[in-house]
Design a protein around this motif. Structure first.
Motif, PDB file in Angstrom:
ATOM      1  N   ARG A 178      -1.568  43.299  24.374  1.00  0.00           N
ATOM      2  CA  ARG A 178      -1.467  43.969  23.063  1.00  0.00           C
ATOM      3  C   ARG A 178      -2.470  43.320  22.127  1.00  0.00           C
ATOM      4  N   SER A 179      -2.901  44.098  21.132  1.00  0.00           N
ATOM      5  CA  SER A 179      -3.912  43.616  20.201  1.00  0.00           C
ATOM      6  C   SER A 179      -3.316  42.650  19.187  1.00  0.00           C
ATOM      7  N   ASP A 180      -3.981  41.528  18.987  1.00  0.00           N
ATOM      8  CA  ASP A 180      -3.663  40.640  17.868  1.00  0.00           C
ATOM      9  C   ASP A 180      -3.894  41.430  16.592  1.00  0.00           C
ATOM     10  N   ARG A 181      -2.915  41.386  15.699  1.00  0.00           N
ATOM     11  CA  ARG A 181      -3.047  42.127  14.449  1.00  0.00           C
ATOM     12  C   ARG A 181      -3.982  41.423  13.470  1.00  0.00           C
ATOM     13  N   SER A 182      -4.132  40.129  13.599  1.00  0.00           N
ATOM     14  CA  SER A 182      -5.066  39.384  12.758  1.00  0.00           C
ATOM     15  C   SER A 182      -6.445  39.401  13.400  1.00  0.00           C
ATOM     16  N   PRO A 183      -7.475  38.916  12.695  1.00  0.00           N
ATOM     17  CA  PRO A 183      -8.803  38.826  13.291  1.00  0.00           C
ATOM     18  C   PRO A 183      -8.927  37.720  14.334  1.00  0.00           C
ATOM     19  N   THR A 184      -7.912  36.847  14.464  1.00  0.00           N
ATOM     20  CA  THR A 184      -7.800  35.808  15.490  1.00  0.00           C
ATOM     21  C   THR A 184      -8.745  34.636  15.221  1.00  0.00           C
ATOM     22  N   GLY A 185      -8.182  33.528  14.734  1.00  0.00           N
ATOM     23  CA  GLY A 185      -8.998  32.381  14.357  1.00  0.00           C
ATOM     24  C   GLY A 185      -9.677  31.691  15.514  1.00  0.00           C
ATOM     25  N   THR A 186      -8.956  31.497  16.636  1.00  0.00           N
ATOM     26  CA  THR A 186      -9.602  30.868  17.789  1.00  0.00           C
ATOM     27  C   THR A 186     -10.619  31.814  18.411  1.00  0.00           C
ATOM     28  N   GLY A 187     -10.376  33.124  18.295  1.00  0.00           N
ATOM     29  CA  GLY A 187     -11.348  34.091  18.799  1.00  0.00           C
ATOM     30  C   GLY A 187     -12.632  34.076  18.001  1.00  0.00           C
ATOM     31  N   LEU A 188     -12.518  33.990  16.670  1.00  0.00           N
ATOM     32  CA  LEU A 188     -13.698  33.865  15.832  1.00  0.00           C
ATOM     33  C   LEU A 188     -14.420  32.557  16.129  1.00  0.00           C
ATOM     34  N   SER A 189     -13.670  31.491  16.362  1.00  0.00           N
ATOM     35  CA  SER A 189     -14.280  30.200  16.706  1.00  0.00           C
ATOM     36  C   SER A 189     -15.048  30.289  18.017  1.00  0.00           C
ATOM     37  N   ALA A 190     -14.470  30.960  19.017  1.00  0.00           N
ATOM     38  CA  ALA A 190     -15.155  31.136  20.298  1.00  0.00           C
ATOM     39  C   ALA A 190     -16.426  31.962  20.117  1.00  0.00           C
ATOM     40  N   ARG A 191     -16.360  32.991  19.279  1.00  0.00           N
ATOM     41  CA  ARG A 191     -17.545  33.833  19.032  1.00  0.00           C
ATOM     42  C   ARG A 191     -18.648  33.016  18.357  1.00  0.00           C
ATOM     43  N   LEU A 192     -18.277  32.202  17.383  1.00  0.00           N
ATOM     44  CA  LEU A 192     -19.271  31.348  16.718  1.00  0.00           C
ATOM     45  C   LEU A 192     -19.925  30.399  17.721  1.00  0.00           C
ATOM     46  N   ALA A 193     -19.129  29.864  18.657  1.00  0.00           N
ATOM     47  CA  ALA A 193     -19.678  28.948  19.664  1.00  0.00           C
ATOM     48  C   ALA A 193     -20.680  29.664  20.562  1.00  0.00           C
ATOM     49  N   VAL A 194     -20.374  30.896  20.946  1.00  0.00           N
ATOM     50  CA  VAL A 194     -21.289  31.670  21.791  1.00  0.00           C
ATOM     51  C   VAL A 194     -22.567  31.988  21.031  1.00  0.00           C
ATOM     52  N   LEU A 195     -22.445  32.441  19.793  1.00  0.00           N
ATOM     53  CA  LEU A 195     -23.631  32.783  19.004  1.00  0.00           C
ATOM     54  C   LEU A 195     -24.486  31.550  18.713  1.00  0.00           C
ATOM     55  N   HIS A 196     -23.838  30.407  18.511  1.00  0.00           N
ATOM     56  CA  HIS A 196     -24.583  29.160  18.323  1.00  0.00           C
ATOM     57  C   HIS A 196     -25.318  28.783  19.596  1.00  0.00           C
ATOM     58  N   ALA A 197     -24.658  28.922  20.743  1.00  0.00           N
ATOM     59  CA  ALA A 197     -25.296  28.583  22.021  1.00  0.00           C
ATOM     60  C   ALA A 197     -26.503  29.473  22.288  1.00  0.00           C
ATOM     61  N   ARG A 198     -26.482  30.701  21.798  1.00  0.00           N
ATOM     62  CA  ARG A 198     -27.604  31.622  21.992  1.00  0.00           C
ATOM     63  C   ARG A 198     -28.693  31.442  20.937  1.00  0.00           C
ATOM     64  N   GLY A 199     -28.464  30.589  19.968  1.00  0.00           N
ATOM     65  CA  GLY A 199     -29.440  30.386  18.910  1.00  0.00           C
ATOM     66  C   GLY A 199     -29.410  31.454  17.837  1.00  0.00           C
ATOM     67  N   GLU A 200     -28.370  32.289  17.806  1.00  0.00           N
ATOM     68  CA  GLU A 200     -28.274  33.362  16.815  1.00  0.00           C
ATOM     69  C   GLU A 200     -27.584  32.922  15.535  1.00  0.00           C
ATOM     70  N   MET A 201     -26.883  31.793  15.580  1.00  0.00           N
ATOM     71  CA  MET A 201     -26.275  31.214  14.385  1.00  0.00           C
ATOM     72  C   MET A 201     -26.504  29.706  14.428  1.00  0.00           C
ATOM     73  N   THR A 202     -26.562  29.100  13.241  1.00  0.00           N
ATOM     74  CA  THR A 202     -26.795  27.665  13.169  1.00  0.00           C
ATOM     75  C   THR A 202     -25.891  27.046  12.112  1.00  0.00           C
TER      76      THR A 202
END
Length: 352
Positions: free
Chosen positions: A250-274
């Protein structure tokens, strides 16, 4: 009325996701760390999680948190997070609920305009900055544990034969991340059932095909336990739709804090965020968390980040749950119309 047990719970939600907080009626489990206490509770008292989360007292859309004494001298309190099928080491929405309840019930003294304290979570210490006004916790900024991209651009074969590409990252839980738009989905509320079914299919396949994925420094945290379905990244400072699919589907009703953290880690690893860059995640119901890369770090000898997540929590009520000795469902029950085709509510421990 006869009662074999009485448990006091403060109802709370963070941006739409229920994260109720147990404040009385359950003694803390043994352990020399909150992670060890979590493991002990899962082994010895999991019936209490089922009692509160399964029907007829709970539902698949609920999480519940147990306040425990901190094991670190620099922390105000600890907490064990209980979700429908697992005990995650960290959760952003649940931590926001925990902080809100601690402050608004006076368990932690509220200081206006900001209250600062640290929580001893199973995944590690988390710093909290609560913005407070007129006795209300207006928002919570939590400084998460170290997060890291574990695997990028991995091929995954689903049970229906489709092959998709996923990233795997640790954001406090181990995530498989998928660009849902590549699969023809728009991440709208009307797609919630289709998104949930896809996410659960991804989770099951990822656990089978990547069985060795684990936290770099704590091998007891292993296996993909949650799936993020997201929209493409449009650059730092933008807003992106996402939904995270919580087992058993089922879908998390919130934007999901650990999910946003994981996304930031992926984007940082790709050099798209710093360092210093931000991203806002929006849920299917339109609620938002803001994430910022606060620090670059190391985890297991590899680059990682320390993100912060900001969101809001609201107390919804005060409850006393009782167990009547004659109740035929002392640990509740689950049905597949809401609980899907998962493991029937049994605990999926990351260390198993």
């Amino acid at each position: 009325m006869q009662a074999r047990r009485v448990i006091q719970v403060v109802g709370c939600h963070a941006e739409g996701e229920i994260g109720d907080v147990i404040v009385g009626g359950i003694l803390p489990p043994p352990g020399d760390s909150v992670f060890a206490m979590m493991q002990a509770f899962a082994r010895e008292q999991d019936g209490l999680r089922r009692f509160l989360l399964c029907e007829p007292r709970g539902s698949v859309a609920r999480h519940i948190n147990l306040i425990v004494p901190a094991k670190r001298p620099d922390c105000a309190a600890g907490a064990i997070i209980m979700e429908p099928t697992e005990y995650p080491p960290m959760s952003g929405s649940n931590t926001i609920c925990i902080a809100t309840v601690l402050l608004e019930t006076g368990m932690v003294a509220m200081v206006e305009p900001e209250t600062r304290f640290r929580l001893d979570m199973p995944g590690g210490p988390v710093d909290v900055v609560a913005r407070c006004q007129n006795g209300k916790c207006r928002s919570v900024i939590l400084r998460n544990v170290a997060c890291q991209a574990l695997l990028l651009d991995q091929k995954l074969r689903l049970g229906d034969g489709r092959e998709i590409v996923i990233d795997i990252a640790y954001g406090g839980m181990i995530y498989a991340l998928v660009d849902a738009t590549r699969l023809g989905l728009r991440l709208e509320a009307g797609e919630a059932r289709a998104l949930a079914e896809l996410g659960e299919a991804v989770r099951v396949a990822a656990r089978a095909q990547f069985p060795d994925v684990a936290h770099p420094e704590n091998p007891a945290i292993r296996g993909v336990s949650i799936v993020q379905l997201n929209a493409p990244f449009a650059g730092p400072g933008t807003v992106a739709r996402n939904t995270c699919i919580v087992a058993p589907g089922r879908s998390d009703r919130s934007p999901t804090g650990t999910g946003l953290s994981a996304r930031l880690a992926v984007l940082h690893a790709r050099g798209e965020m710093t360092l210093g860059d931000s991203l806002v995640h929006e849920s299917l119901i339109g609620s938002r968390f803001r994430g910022v890369i606060e620090e670059e770090a190391q985890l297991g000898g590899r680059p990682a980040i320390i993100p912060s997540i900001e969101g809001r929590g609201w107390i919804t009520g005060f409850h006393h749950y009782v167990l009547d000795p004659s109740d035929p469902y002392p640990e509740g029950y689950v049905l597949s119309d809401t609980w899907g085709v998962g493991d029937g509510g049994r605990t999926m421990l990351s260390q198993e």
